[in-house]
Design a protein around this motif. Structure first.
Motif, PDB file in Angstrom:
ATOM      1  N   GLU A  29     148.612  86.370 -73.640  1.00 28.26           N
ATOM      2  CA  GLU A  29     149.077  86.572 -75.004  1.00 28.26           C
ATOM      3  C   GLU A  29     148.437  87.831 -75.570  1.00 28.26           C
ATOM      4  OE1 GLU A  29     149.736  84.029 -79.090  1.00 28.26           O
ATOM      5  OE2 GLU A  29     148.211  83.359 -77.677  1.00 28.26           O
ATOM      6  N   THR A  32     149.166  92.169 -82.277  1.00 30.91           N
ATOM      7  CA  THR A  32     149.427  93.563 -82.633  1.00 30.91           C
ATOM      8  C   THR A  32     148.695  93.915 -83.913  1.00 30.91           C
ATOM      9  OG1 THR A  32     151.430  92.932 -83.830  1.00 30.91           O
ATOM     10  CG2 THR A  32     151.711  93.634 -81.555  1.00 30.91           C
ATOM     11  N   ARG A  38     149.142  97.059 -79.365  1.00 29.31           N
ATOM     12  CA  ARG A  38     148.906  95.748 -78.783  1.00 29.31           C
ATOM     13  C   ARG A  38     147.473  95.626 -78.278  1.00 29.31           C
ATOM     14  NH1 ARG A  38     154.360  94.648 -75.196  1.00 29.31           N
ATOM     15  NH2 ARG A  38     155.824  95.078 -76.859  1.00 29.31           N
ATOM     16  N   TRP A  70     153.341  89.205 -70.328  1.00 36.35           N
ATOM     17  CA  TRP A  70     152.829  89.408 -71.685  1.00 36.35           C
ATOM     18  C   TRP A  70     153.728  88.665 -72.658  1.00 36.35           C
ATOM     19  CZ3 TRP A  70     148.183  91.331 -72.156  1.00 36.35           C
ATOM     20  CH2 TRP A  70     147.710  92.279 -71.250  1.00 36.35           C
ATOM     21  N   TYR A  71     153.115  87.950 -73.589  1.00 34.62           N
ATOM     22  CA  TYR A  71     153.911  87.273 -74.611  1.00 34.62           C
ATOM     23  C   TYR A  71     153.205  87.352 -75.956  1.00 34.62           C
ATOM     24  CZ  TYR A  71     150.829  83.158 -74.403  1.00 34.62           C
ATOM     25  OH  TYR A  71     149.762  82.315 -74.451  1.00 34.62           O
ATOM     26  N   ASN A  72     154.017  87.233 -77.009  1.00 30.80           N
ATOM     27  CA  ASN A  72     153.522  87.270 -78.378  1.00 30.80           C
ATOM     28  C   ASN A  72     154.385  86.331 -79.199  1.00 30.80           C
ATOM     29  OD1 ASN A  72     153.931  88.840 -81.260  1.00 30.80           O
ATOM     30  ND2 ASN A  72     151.828  88.912 -80.528  1.00 30.80           N
ATOM     31  N   ILE A  75     157.053  84.417 -77.393  1.00 32.14           N
ATOM     32  CA  ILE A  75     158.190  85.146 -76.830  1.00 32.14           C
ATOM     33  C   ILE A  75     157.670  86.082 -75.742  1.00 32.14           C
ATOM     34  CG2 ILE A  75     160.030  86.825 -77.274  1.00 32.14           C
ATOM     35  CD1 ILE A  75     160.046  85.734 -80.184  1.00 32.14           C
ATOM     36  N   THR A  77     157.620  89.252 -73.792  1.00 31.44           N
ATOM     37  CA  THR A  77     158.096  90.589 -74.150  1.00 31.44           C
ATOM     38  C   THR A  77     158.069  91.564 -72.983  1.00 31.44           C
ATOM     39  OG1 THR A  77     155.897  91.251 -74.888  1.00 31.44           O
ATOM     40  CG2 THR A  77     157.386  90.332 -76.553  1.00 31.44           C
ATOM     41  N   ASP A  78     157.170  91.325 -72.017  1.00 32.79           N
ATOM     42  CA  ASP A  78     157.034  92.278 -70.922  1.00 32.79           C
ATOM     43  C   ASP A  78     156.543  91.592 -69.660  1.00 32.79           C
ATOM     44  OD1 ASP A  78     157.287  95.007 -72.375  1.00 32.79           O
ATOM     45  OD2 ASP A  78     155.817  93.888 -73.567  1.00 32.79           O
TER      46      ASP A  78
END
Length: 160
Positions: A29, A32, A38, A70-72, A75, A77-78
Motif C-alpha cells: 500500500e 500520497t 507516492r 501497488w495499491y491505494n 484500488i 494502481t500499478d
C-alpha cells in the motif's frame, strides 16, 4: 464497493502468494502527499529472524526479483517487477551488519538505522540471543520503507 481485503478474501498481511520460483509477490500500500508524490505505507516483511539459526543471505534472497502490486485506498494502481539483484551488494552488506551484531551478542542493540535497505525490524517480544545473557527483542527481516521509496521513485511518481 468491496474493500481490497474483501476482494482477495484475506487480510493483506496474511496473503502468501510467494509460490513463484523467480520472484516474490508483494501487495504494498502507498499513500500520497498533497502534490501527488507516492510513498510506501509500510515495510515489506521477508522472514522471521531466529538468532540461533539465522537464515542465510542466499536463502533470504532466493528470488532475484519482486513483483509489486501497488495499491491505494483498496484500488490496485500499478504492477511492477523490480530486480532485487541490482542491489544485492547493499542488501548483502546490510545482512552482514545484522549477522555480525547477532554473532557478537549485540542483537539487543540492533536498530533499523544501522542498515540502508534491509532492516531488522523489532517486535515487542523479548527472546534469548547467542553469546549474551541480555534478552533481545525478537526481529524480522524487512525491506525498509526507504528502499521501497527508492523503488517507487524509479517508476517516476513525483511531485511536479
Amino acid at each position: 464497493m468491496d474493500s481490497f481485503e474483501q476482494l482477495i478474501g484475506k487480510n493483506i498481511n496474511e496473503v502468501d502468494l510467494n509460490e513463484s520460483k523467480t520472484f516474490f509477490i508483494a501487495l504494498l500500500e502507498y499513500d500520497t502527499k498533497h502534490c501527488g508524490k507516492r510513498y510506501p505505507s509500510s515495510k515489506y516483511k521477508l522472514a522471521d529472524m531466529d538468532y540461533y539459526d539465522l537464515i542465510s543471505f542466499s536463502q533470504l534472497f532466493k528470488k532475484e526479483a519482486i513483483l509489486i502490486v501497488w495499491y491505494n485506498m483498496d484500488i490496485i494502481t500499478d504492477l511492477e517487477i523490480y530486480y532485487l539483484s541490482n542491489d544485492f551488494d547493499i542488501l548483502f552488506n546490510d545482512y552482514y551488519i545484522i549477522k555480525k551484531a547477532i554473532d557478537n551478542g549485540l542483537a539487543h542493540k540492533l536498530t533499523e538505522g544501522d542498515t540502508k535497505y534491509l532492516g531488522a525490524s523489532r517486535l515487542n517480544e523479548k527472546v534469548p540471543q547467542p553469546h549474551s545473557d541480555i534478552l533481545a527483542n525478537k526481529r524480522e527481516f524487512v525491506l525498509k520503507k526507504k528502499y521501497l521509496q527508492k523503488i517507487i521513485d524509479e517508476i517516476s511518481f513525483s511531485c511536479k
